[in-house]
Design an enzyme around this catalytic site. Sequence first.
Site, PDB file in Angstrom:
ATOM      1  CE  LYS A   1       1.361  -5.748   5.387  1.00 33.40           C
ATOM      2  NZ  LYS A   1       1.495  -4.478   4.639  1.00 33.40           N
TER       3      LYS A   1
ATOM      4  NE  ARG B   1       1.778   5.235  11.972  1.00 34.27           N
ATOM      5  CZ  ARG B   1       2.805   6.045  11.735  1.00 34.27           C
ATOM      6  NH1 ARG B   1       3.304   6.778  12.709  1.00 34.27           N
ATOM      7  NH2 ARG B   1       3.343   6.119  10.517  1.00 34.27           N
TER       8      ARG B   1
ATOM      9  NE  ARG C   1      -3.575   0.635   2.362  1.00 36.67           N
ATOM     10  CZ  ARG C   1      -3.436   1.511   3.359  1.00 36.67           C
ATOM     11  NH1 ARG C   1      -2.712   1.226   4.406  1.00 36.67           N
ATOM     12  NH2 ARG C   1      -4.006   2.688   3.278  1.00 36.67           N
TER      13      ARG C   1
END
Length: 326
Positions: A188, A323, A123
């Site tokens: 992630k 976040r 992204r």
Amino acid sequence: MTTRAEILRMLSDGAFHSGTDLGKRLGITRAAVCKNVRRLTQSGLDVHRVTGRGYKLDAPLTLLNRSRILKHLGDAAADFRDRLHVLDETESTNRHLAELIAHARTMNGMACLAEAQSGGRGRRGRAWVATPYHNLMFSMAWQFPGGPGLVSGLSLAAGLAVLQALEEYGVDAAGLKWPNDVLWDGRKLAGLLADVQGESAGPTQVILGVGVNAYIGREDAERIDQPWVDLRNILGETADRNRLAALLIRHLRRMFQVFTEKGFVPFREEWVSRHLYHGRRVRLIQGDREFLGTVEGIDENGGLIVRLANGKQVFHSGEISVRLEK
């Protein structure tokens, strides 16, 4: 198959192979073998050279294998026999698939995997970092009859499908981060990127790119600027990427089929229940602006609903970073 890939296939058993033997089997010189082994090490593989014994991988390696993936697909294999493409190396599986579907009679379910890619994207224009021959870089194409507006929320539905495939593989306690990341222990594990093209009246073509961290080498890890995790770290063993690829294909095809008929609605409730940031205080970064608020859900188009100090606001994917507030 390239010479480099042929050498890697021979070394994949984890045993020693002499340069002379490799050269004879491939019809090349020992110097050419050495050159190709050097390229393998430059790509992130641990290839040991011992005088008098030859070359050996640090550990056995299971390469992507089209036949094995089809076998894992079981009854669905026939649907992908002419639609599954496995590459040694490409610039991007999304771009390669775009070239293939330009000449295809039908694109739905066409899929592409690669052992290595030089121009993979995440992204917001970021490069997708993946150790060659160890991770899963995958793309699938689908065409929708309507315009691009009808595929709103697709990347969220796809993220849910990837999470379900990982759970079926054996990964526990993973969850989703809006709009299209799969996290494990706050790090992630997988990410998605959808390339969408179409006129307002349709049809719309979607090429969905998926990256799953199966194993990240030490040098590649230093290039990643966010918390990450891989399947070897989670499961304590080398992942069977062929089995995982088949699970992704099955779950993503089912997602595309349902989304074609009903849109994002059938996925919305479960997606919210799997969202790790739901009900949490977050900081949203949009360019040079920041917003602080509490995540309250997602709307029917996949937009993130956040309660700010002055009321609710819906944020859409793009140049937005979410976040947890510290």
